[in-house]
Motif scaffolding. Structure first.
Motif, short mmCIF file in Angstrom:
data_model
loop_
_atom_site.label_atom_id
_atom_site.label_comp_id
_atom_site.label_asym_id
_atom_site.label_seq_id
_atom_site.Cartn_x
_atom_site.Cartn_y
_atom_site.Cartn_z
N PRO A 1 0.83 -1.21 0.00
CA PRO A 1 0.00 0.00 0.00
C PRO A 1 0.87 1.26 0.00
CG PRO A 1 0.01 -0.96 2.20
CD PRO A 1 0.80 -1.89 1.31
N GLY A 2 0.48 2.20 -0.83
CA GLY A 2 1.25 3.43 -1.00
C GLY A 2 1.44 4.22 0.28
N TRP A 3 0.43 4.23 1.14
CA TRP A 3 0.53 5.00 2.39
C TRP A 3 1.64 4.43 3.28
CZ3 TRP A 3 0.12 2.60 7.03
CH2 TRP A 3 -0.50 1.34 7.05
N LEU A 4 1.82 3.10 3.26
CA LEU A 4 2.85 2.48 4.09
C LEU A 4 4.24 2.78 3.54
CD1 LEU A 4 3.63 0.68 6.46
CD2 LEU A 4 3.33 -1.30 4.94
N PHE A 5 4.41 2.62 2.24
CA PHE A 5 5.72 2.91 1.63
C PHE A 5 6.07 4.38 1.76
CE2 PHE A 5 5.15 -1.26 -0.22
CZ PHE A 5 6.46 -1.75 -0.24
N ASN A 6 5.09 5.27 1.59
CA ASN A 6 5.35 6.69 1.75
C ASN A 6 5.75 7.01 3.19
OD1 ASN A 6 5.31 9.37 0.40
ND2 ASN A 6 3.80 9.80 1.98
N SER A 7 5.03 6.44 4.14
CA SER A 7 5.34 6.68 5.56
C SER A 7 6.72 6.17 5.93
CB SER A 7 4.29 5.99 6.45
OG SER A 7 3.01 6.51 6.21
N MET A 8 7.04 4.95 5.52
CA MET A 8 8.36 4.38 5.84
C MET A 8 9.47 5.18 5.19
SD MET A 8 7.64 0.22 5.81
CE MET A 8 8.29 0.14 4.19
N THR A 9 9.24 5.61 3.96
CA THR A 9 10.26 6.37 3.24
C THR A 9 10.51 7.72 3.89
OG1 THR A 9 9.71 5.26 1.16
CG2 THR A 9 10.91 7.33 1.00
N LEU A 10 9.45 8.44 4.24
CA LEU A 10 9.66 9.76 4.84
C LEU A 10 10.30 9.65 6.22
CD1 LEU A 10 7.46 11.04 7.15
CD2 LEU A 10 5.95 10.74 5.24
#
Length: 132
Positions: free
Chosen positions: A51-60
């Motif tokens: 899920p994009g929200w998880l990858f975005n959160s982990m990346t930031l």
């Protein structure tokens, strides 16, 4: 080496400035992912990262957190290593120049080479941190 240059290179402020500049690409990207969260979720999903929200959160979290550790000169080897692995992984995900042609291939290859150069800078900041 001349006295003024040596003084600059030895100064704590210049060391902090150098670490801020080295990590600029990471912490600015992390802040962009935070402040425009939904748009960056869509970008992640566009790369097939769901899920994009998880990858975005982990990346930031990685980009901002590791940048702060390097800037503060704490656990630099760990932060730089994490950012280096992240940076290597972005090449096949976001810049697969070998799958493209023409100008697009050239652009992605240039970005990939810049990524490799940043990894060299991360290695150097780890070496300098350890020696001090």
């Amino acid at each position: 080496m001349s006295g003024p240059i040596a003084s600059i290179l030895d100064s704590r402020a210049f060391g902090i400035l150098a670490r801020v500049l080295l990590t600029l690409v990471f912490w600015s990207s992390g802040l962009a992912k935070l402040f425009d969260f939904n748009a960056n979720v869509a970008i992640m999903e566009g790369f097939g990262l769901t899920p994009g929200w998880l990858f975005n959160s982990m990346t930031l979290i990685l980009q901002i957190g590791a940048s702060l550790l390097i800037i503060l000169n704490r656990w630099v080897w760990l932060a730089a290593g994490a950012l280096a692995v992240f940076t290597v992984l972005t090449i096949p995900i976001a810049h697969p120049f070998w799958l493209k042609e023409g100008e697009e291939a050239f652009r992605d290859m240039t970005v990939a080479l810049e990524h490799v150069s940043v990894i060299g800078g991360l290695a150097l900041v780890s070496i300098v941190s350890r020696r001090r």
